[in-house]
Scaffold this active site. Structure first.
Site, mmCIF file in Angstrom:
data_model
loop_
_atom_site.group_PDB
_atom_site.id
_atom_site.type_symbol
_atom_site.label_atom_id
_atom_site.label_comp_id
_atom_site.label_asym_id
_atom_site.label_seq_id
_atom_site.Cartn_x
_atom_site.Cartn_y
_atom_site.Cartn_z
ATOM 1 N N GLU A 83 0.829 -1.204 0.000
ATOM 2 C CA GLU A 83 0.000 0.000 0.000
ATOM 3 C C GLU A 83 0.864 1.255 0.000
ATOM 4 O O GLU A 83 1.760 1.386 0.846
ATOM 5 C CB GLU A 83 -0.885 0.045 1.253
ATOM 6 C CG GLU A 83 -1.927 -1.052 1.348
ATOM 7 C CD GLU A 83 -2.783 -0.927 2.606
ATOM 8 O OE1 GLU A 83 -3.933 -1.378 2.564
ATOM 9 O OE2 GLU A 83 -2.307 -0.377 3.612
ATOM 10 N N CYS A 84 0.621 2.177 -0.911
ATOM 11 C CA CYS A 84 1.210 3.515 -0.914
ATOM 12 C C CYS A 84 2.735 3.458 -0.787
ATOM 13 O O CYS A 84 3.432 3.138 -1.739
ATOM 14 C CB CYS A 84 0.577 4.365 0.175
ATOM 15 S SG CYS A 84 0.743 6.155 -0.107
ATOM 16 N N GLY A 85 3.293 3.746 0.390
ATOM 17 C CA GLY A 85 4.741 3.695 0.554
ATOM 18 C C GLY A 85 5.304 2.325 0.250
ATOM 19 O O GLY A 85 6.429 2.197 -0.248
#
Length: 435
Positions: free
Chosen positions: A325-327
């Site tokens: 997710e994301c990072g």
């Protein structure tokens, strides 16, 4: 403590809100919790909305885990369950609102009204005096059926400033007092919000100082008890029984909903936490969960940890599931470039590159059509990515029809900017970690 089988449980509770962001909600909530903890009370805090950073501060202050409370992301029943189960052994429940009291849909006012939680409005007094009373009056009278416990002025410049504020408070409102303007009370920030709690070396000193100031106000009085109703039980299926999931957890990867961890455990998973920053190899696991965070702040360390990058590549080549997710998505690309133009080489499992931007690039609620089903989610990021990998789907925005965040799949890897809330669909969440 009353039996968990009782249909309801009463516990003192408050929702801390403001006219908008940057009025000091997190600081006041943390300090109030700290005060009551020092009175030997068990304080549990919730953060309204999807934020990851404020809960880190609030957890430090209360010594207890802080869960998100969100009527859309989690749903009414899940929020009801969290509040009821917390009320079973807490002496005080605090809920920090998100943005302003009426901002968003659902908003903090919806939460307060849904569960009959009394409200304290924190208002930054900078640049105002008697008008603060008008702001407080507007908040308390904008919508019927809200219970207000009072208003607290923040950043009061002097004793004369305090007098002028009191002059403007309508007699129908309860004025709880004011907190003086003091640089020691301010919590440091960066591009995604507050600095992570573990990075603030004097956090305890700052919170203690504000708690001492709150002790001189009427805010410290325990609020009236609220009745929290027990919802119908809904046990997650044991779809992950026997599955070992490695979860990245350090300063670079710390944006994870505590409720997600609970859901994985409830479905039978064994969770093993590791650090891409400090560990040389992966633990012995079947699947990986790479949550969001700040990988862009640790480019050199991540780049130079060659053995970890090789271990990730080996895990991927074996066909074992990875959910990022994301990072976590950024980390799996070929490189990340920070705002200073510094570039760090990453594992390169996903073709492409990420570049940090000076402005927000994604924000808001989205439904995520993941391979196993729809998950409710939220996005908030300052980067853009360029990749040749074609998305398998896009998030569906809650409030408009513009394209949502891309969802990528490569072999047993699923990745996106979206932060998914697993309790919204445990079956779909389980599929992210299964072949």
């Amino acid at each position: 403590m009353k039996s968990p089988d009782l249909p309801s449980r009463r516990c003192p509770a408050l929702l801390i809100t403001a006219p908008g962001s940057n009025h000091g909600k997190t600081t006041i909530t943390a300090a109030l919790a700290h005060y009551h903890v020092n009175q030997d009370r068990k304080v549990r805090i919730f953060k309204a909305g999807s934020d990851f950073l404020d809960p880190m501060i609030l957890e430090h202050a209360s010594g207890q885990p802080v869960y998100q409370l969100d009527l859309w992301l989690a749903g009414k029943t899940e929020c009801q369950r969290l509040l009821y189960e917390t009320a079973l052994d807490a002496d005080l429940i605090l809920i920090e609102g998100v943005m302003g009291l009426f901002d968003g849909d659902p908003c903090s006012a919806d939460m307060a009204e849904q569960f009959s939680v009394p409200i304290v409005a924190v208002i930054d007094a900078t640049g105002t005096a008697q008008t603060l009373g008008a702001m407080a009056y507007g908040l308390t009278n904008f919508r019927k059926n809200l219970r207000f416990a009072g208003v607290l002025a923040n950043n009061v410049a002097s004793s004369r400033h305090a007098e002028m504020i009191v002059q403007g408070i309508p007699p129908t409102l309860r004025y709880l007092g004011g907190i003086a303007r003091d640089k020691q009370f301010v919590l440091p920030e960066r591009h995604l919000g507050l600095v992570q709690a573990e990075e603030i070396s004097d956090l305890e000193t700052r919170i203690s100082a504000v708690a001492a100031a709150i002790a001189l106000t009427e805010l410290v009085a325990l609020p009236k008890a609220v009745e929290f109703i027990k919802p119908e039980s809904n046990t997650a299926p044991a779809l992950l029984s026997g599955v070992r999931i490695g979860i990245a957890s350090d300063r670079a990867f710390s944006f994870i909903y505590p409720a997600n961890v609970d859901v994985l455990r409830e479905m039978g998973a064994t969770l093993v936490f590791f650090s891409p920053l400090a560990d040389a190899e992966l633990p012995d696991v079947d699947s990986l969960y790479l949550p969001g965070g700040y990988p862009e702040l640790h480019l050199a360390t991540l780049q130079n940890n060659s053995s970890m990058k090789a271990a990730l590549q080996h895990h991927f080549q074996q066909g074992k599931p990875i959910y990022a997710e994301c990072g976590g998505l950024l980390y799996l690309l070929e490189s990340i470039t920070n705002k200073a133009g510094e570039r760090g080489a990453m594992p390169g499992i996903i073709p492409g590159h990420a570049v940090m931007q000076n402005r927000l690039q994604g924000l808001g609620y989205q439904s995520a059509p993941m391979p196993g089903g729809m998950l409710r989610s939220h996005t908030f990021h300052h980067s853009i990515i360029e990749t040749s990998l074609k998305p398998i789907a896009q998030g569906v925005r809650l409030y408009n029809t513009s394209p949502g965040e891309n969802i990528y799949q490569l072999k047993s890897l699923t990745a996106s900017y979206l932060h998914c809330y697993f309790a919204s669909n445990p079956v779909a969440a389980a599929q992210l970690f299964l072949n």
